[in-house]
Structure formats: C-alpha cells, structure tokens
Design a protein around this motif. Structure first.
Motif, short mmCIF file in Angstrom:
data_model
loop_
_atom_site.label_atom_id
_atom_site.label_comp_id
_atom_site.label_asym_id
_atom_site.label_seq_id
_atom_site.Cartn_x
_atom_site.Cartn_y
_atom_site.Cartn_z
N ARG A 225 0.81 -1.23 0.00
CA ARG A 225 0.00 0.00 0.00
C ARG A 225 0.84 1.27 0.00
N PHE A 226 2.14 1.11 0.09
CA PHE A 226 3.05 2.24 0.30
C PHE A 226 3.01 3.25 -0.84
N GLN A 227 2.94 2.76 -2.06
CA GLN A 227 3.06 3.63 -3.23
C GLN A 227 1.98 4.71 -3.28
N ASN A 228 0.80 4.42 -2.77
CA ASN A 228 -0.33 5.34 -2.88
C ASN A 228 -0.49 6.26 -1.67
N GLN A 229 0.48 6.24 -0.76
CA GLN A 229 0.35 7.02 0.46
C GLN A 229 1.05 8.38 0.35
N ASP A 230 0.52 9.34 1.10
CA ASP A 230 1.16 10.64 1.23
C ASP A 230 1.99 10.73 2.52
N ILE A 231 1.47 10.11 3.57
CA ILE A 231 2.16 10.09 4.85
C ILE A 231 2.13 8.66 5.38
N VAL A 232 3.26 8.18 5.88
CA VAL A 232 3.33 6.87 6.51
C VAL A 232 3.97 7.06 7.88
N ILE A 233 3.27 6.60 8.91
CA ILE A 233 3.77 6.71 10.29
C ILE A 233 3.86 5.30 10.85
N LYS A 234 5.07 4.88 11.13
CA LYS A 234 5.26 3.51 11.59
C LYS A 234 5.50 3.50 13.09
N SER A 235 4.38 3.39 13.83
CA SER A 235 4.47 3.39 15.29
C SER A 235 4.35 2.00 15.89
N ALA A 236 4.18 0.98 15.06
CA ALA A 236 4.06 -0.39 15.58
C ALA A 236 5.38 -0.86 16.17
N ALA A 237 5.28 -1.75 17.15
CA ALA A 237 6.46 -2.38 17.75
C ALA A 237 6.65 -3.74 17.09
N VAL A 238 7.43 -3.75 16.02
CA VAL A 238 7.60 -4.96 15.21
C VAL A 238 8.79 -5.76 15.74
N ALA A 239 8.62 -7.07 15.82
CA ALA A 239 9.70 -7.93 16.29
C ALA A 239 10.92 -7.82 15.39
N ASP A 240 12.11 -7.70 15.99
CA ASP A 240 13.36 -7.67 15.22
C ASP A 240 13.84 -9.08 14.88
N TYR A 241 13.42 -10.06 15.68
CA TYR A 241 13.83 -11.44 15.46
C TYR A 241 12.62 -12.37 15.55
N ARG A 242 12.75 -13.53 14.92
CA ARG A 242 11.72 -14.56 15.00
C ARG A 242 12.43 -15.92 15.02
N PRO A 243 11.78 -16.96 15.52
CA PRO A 243 12.40 -18.29 15.50
C PRO A 243 12.72 -18.73 14.06
N LYS A 244 13.91 -19.23 13.87
CA LYS A 244 14.30 -19.67 12.53
C LYS A 244 13.53 -20.91 12.12
N HIS A 245 13.23 -21.75 13.10
CA HIS A 245 12.47 -22.96 12.83
C HIS A 245 11.24 -22.97 13.74
N VAL A 246 10.07 -23.12 13.15
CA VAL A 246 8.82 -23.18 13.90
C VAL A 246 8.41 -24.64 14.05
N SER A 247 8.26 -25.06 15.30
CA SER A 247 7.89 -26.45 15.56
C SER A 247 6.42 -26.69 15.22
N LYS A 248 6.16 -27.76 14.52
CA LYS A 248 4.77 -28.11 14.19
C LYS A 248 4.05 -28.74 15.38
N GLN A 249 4.82 -29.22 16.34
CA GLN A 249 4.26 -29.80 17.55
C GLN A 249 4.69 -28.97 18.75
N LYS A 250 3.90 -29.03 19.81
CA LYS A 250 4.25 -28.30 21.03
C LYS A 250 5.59 -28.78 21.57
N LEU A 251 6.48 -27.82 21.87
CA LEU A 251 7.76 -28.17 22.46
C LEU A 251 7.56 -28.61 23.90
N LYS A 252 8.06 -29.78 24.25
CA LYS A 252 7.87 -30.33 25.58
C LYS A 252 8.98 -29.86 26.52
#
Length: 401
Positions: free
Chosen positions: A263-290
């Motif tokens: 949506r960025f191209q059509n904007q006049d002002i963009v304010i990014k106030s969200a707290a976005v994670a800088d890192y995420r797990p490299k591998h997501v387990s399909k089952q609950k980790l015990k």
C-alpha cells in the motif's frame, strides 16, 4: 460557535431518547435555532410536546402532516439546516439510512439534505459490534456522514460496554470542534502502523512485546479528524477503531511487511508506530515443544526491517518512524532518523512506567530531517498525536517551526 446556527435534531426510538431532551436544551442555551424530527418509535419514549417546549419550535413526526401548504416540509427542513444531528441513532435507523430508504419524516429529510450530518449511535454493545451494523457505519462514512462515537458504560439493557449515547456536552464539543477546525489533510492518504507483532515458536507459544497499540490508534483517530483517508495496519490488540478508518489486522512481522509495502506507493504520509519484532524463531515447531531438563536454546533470525525498506523506496511519501528507547534517547533517535532515511522520528522513553507501553499518556521528543527538535510534554496520547500532526504538516509545507 453555535449562536445563530440552524440545527435539525433527529431522534429515533431508543431509551437514550431522553438524553436528546437535554441536548435540545443545551443547543438552545448555546443560541442555536433547533427543530426536532422524531421517528414513531421515539414518541414511545418521549412526547413531542417535550421537544416543542424545549426548542420553542414545532416538532415533526409525520411525513404526511404538512403544516404549511406552501412548502413541502421535509424539503424545507433539509434546505433550512446548517447541520443535522441524529441522537440517538438506533441500529434500525442506521440500516435504513445506509440503504437509502425513505419511509418516514426523518429518513426522507436526511436523503434530501446537503448539510453535514452528525450521527451519535446508541444501542446494546453486541448490536453495535454486529457485522451488519459495522457495514452500515462504513457505508455511511463513505457517504460523508460524521460520527460521534458511543461511550463505554452501563447500558439500559443491563450490559456494560460500548453503545451508550455520548453525553450532550460531549456531542456539542465534538460538533463545535469539527465545525471550526480546518482539515489540512483532506484528500491525503495516511497509513499508520500500530500494536505489536507475534512470532510463532510452536502451536501454543509465540514471541511478542508489551505494545498496546494505543499510540498508533490515537494517531489514526487524529488523522481522520484532520480529513485524511486513513489506513491502520494493526497487530493483535484489544482496541476499537474510529468509524471510517480502514483497519488491516495482521499478526506477524512478515504480514505487516506485506500489508504496508503493498500500500506504500499510494500514500502521502506513513507513520510507523508499531512495535515490530526484530527477530523470529528460525524454525517453527509443528508440535508443542515439551519441557526438558536444562535450558532450551532457540535459534533466531532477523525479520525484515520495514522502516528501512520504506526509507529506501520512498518517493513523495513523508515517512515517520518511532523509536522506543530506554537510554540515550536523542542519540539513538538521531541515528535511526539518518540511517533509515526518515523525514521525522518520534522518540519514546519506554523505560518510564508513566508513559511506556499500555499507558494512556505519553511524552515524546521529535526530530525532523530539516533540523527541528521539539519536546511534546506529558498528555493523553490523542493530544500528543494532535501535536505531532501539527509538526508534520508544517514540516511538509516547509514552514519554519
């Protein structure tokens, strides 16, 4: 401001109709000339004679009761009004109005008027949250109607929640502010991000942060007040948006990246106030980790830097970032301003428990690419947002601060 104004008040059939009596009285005390139209349902709660006594004008209840043979009443009233207030506006009235129905005195007048219309909804909390009601509100917003959001509190049905008709004093305050305020962002497209992201570890766990989204939602509300077409890209929060704001709900940093960049191209002002994670797990387990003996080690990978990407690809957009810091606020903020090619940065001291995450108040330090530095003192997040937009608008216009 209301002195001499011609106000048409539409009252529909809800228990909150009794508040419309107080609203009529306060409008008259402010110097307004008030005329009242009641639906059939409204007359079950309050007698027309009450509004006649308070407004000192005839009250209209029947589209076929033409009081003056030289005029068609609903057309005459539609042309007469400087603005219209619907209080209370029931779910039924909203539905009829959104679908262009004109089956009584009030709805025929509303279809005929070109005056600004302010809608103050009132209904049960679950009715207000119903998808059909939400769709009707969005439709009316597209038609140009303005809204005075209902308040939270005890409702006549016994529920506690959002749906209570706003108090008469607040209704008048909102109208006065809207009628006197310029809308410098009218026609502008503004995109705002708010809230946290959640990064999945396994089917039951995720990484997140303490962001409540309150600052982003306040910015979106104020941008709407200033006339902008507002898109709010929000992580998972427990907040309601103002009617007429396009809400894009996301969960992960990747989803937020996609929602913003497409949506960025059509904007006049963009304010990014969200707290976005800088890192995420490299591998997501399909089952609950015990649980296991000893420590658990998770390998993390960097998420996409949304703000950096926007800074590298911006053209005409005015780009604002937020920096949530606990130390060296100005130093880190200035580094981020320059490194990510921003037009302005807003720096939060999230280590201060009075203004950090989840607080209803904030105080910030603002820096712009043009050299402005300014402290915005402690205030509600909505007032802080108003101060921020005042700075951004002047900066975009090249005005000296």
């Amino acid at each position: 401001m209301l002195n001499g104004k011609k106000v048409l008040l539409g009252v529909s059939g809800g228990i909150a109709a009794y508040k419309a009596c107080a609203l009529t009285s306060k409008l008259v005390q402010s110097g307004a000339d008030v005329r009242v139209i009641m639906t059939e349902g409204a007359t079950e709660f309050v007698q027309p004679l009450t509004f006649q006594a308070l407004s000192r004008n005839p009250v209209y209840t029947d589209a076929f009761d033409e009081k003056n043979p030289e005029k068609i009443a609903h057309i005459d009233l539609a042309d007469w009004a400087d603005f219209v207030i619907l209080a209370p506006a029931t779910a039924h009235l909203l539905g009829r109005l959104a679908n262009g129905l004109a089956d009584d005195m009030l709805t025929t007048t509303l279809l005929a008027t070109t005056a600004p219309v302010y809608i103050a909804p009132a209904m049960n909390v679950h009715m207000y949250a119903h998808p059909a009601v939400k769709n009707n509100l969005l439709t009316l917003e597209k038609y140009g109607y303005r809204f005075i959001e209902p308040g939270d509190g005890y409702l006549a049905c016994g529920y506690v929640g959002k749906g209570r008709l706003e108090e008469p004093e607040k209704i008048i305050e909102v109208i006065e502010r809207n009628e006197t305020r310029a809308q410098p962002l009218k026609g502008k497209n503004v995109l705002i991000t708010g809230g946290p992201t959640q990064e999945t570890i396994d089917p039951v766990r995720f990484f997140t942060n303490h962001s409540s989204g309150k600052m982003g939602y306040a910015l979106a509300e104020v941008a709407k007040e200033l006339g902008a077409n507002v898109t709010l890209v929000s992580g998972p929060v427990q907040l309601d948006t103002t009617s007429g704001i396009e809400l894009i709900e996301v969960t992960t940093s990747e989803e937020m990246f996609e929602a913003v960049t497409t949506r960025f191209q059509n904007q006049d002002i963009v304010i990014k106030s969200a707290a976005v994670a800088d890192y995420r797990p490299k591998h997501v387990s399909k089952q609950k980790l015990k649980k296991q003996d000893g420590p658990l080690v998770l390998e993390l990978e960097r998420t996409k830097d949304i703000l950096k990407y926007l800074g590298e690809h911006k053209e005409q957009q005015y780009l604002v970032g937020f920096a949530a810091e606990t130390e060296n606020l100005k130093e880190y903020g200035k580094q981020k301003l320059n490194k990510k090619n921003l037009d302005a940065i807003v720096i939060n001291d999230v280590g201060n428990k009075n203004i950090g995450f989840k607080s209803d108040q904030n105080e910030v330090h603002v820096m712009t690419k043009n050299g402005l530095e300014k402290d915005i003192p402690l205030d509600s997040k909505v007032e802080v947002a108003r101060n921020l937009f005042e700075i951004f608008i002047k900066d975009m216009a090249g005005e000296t601060h």
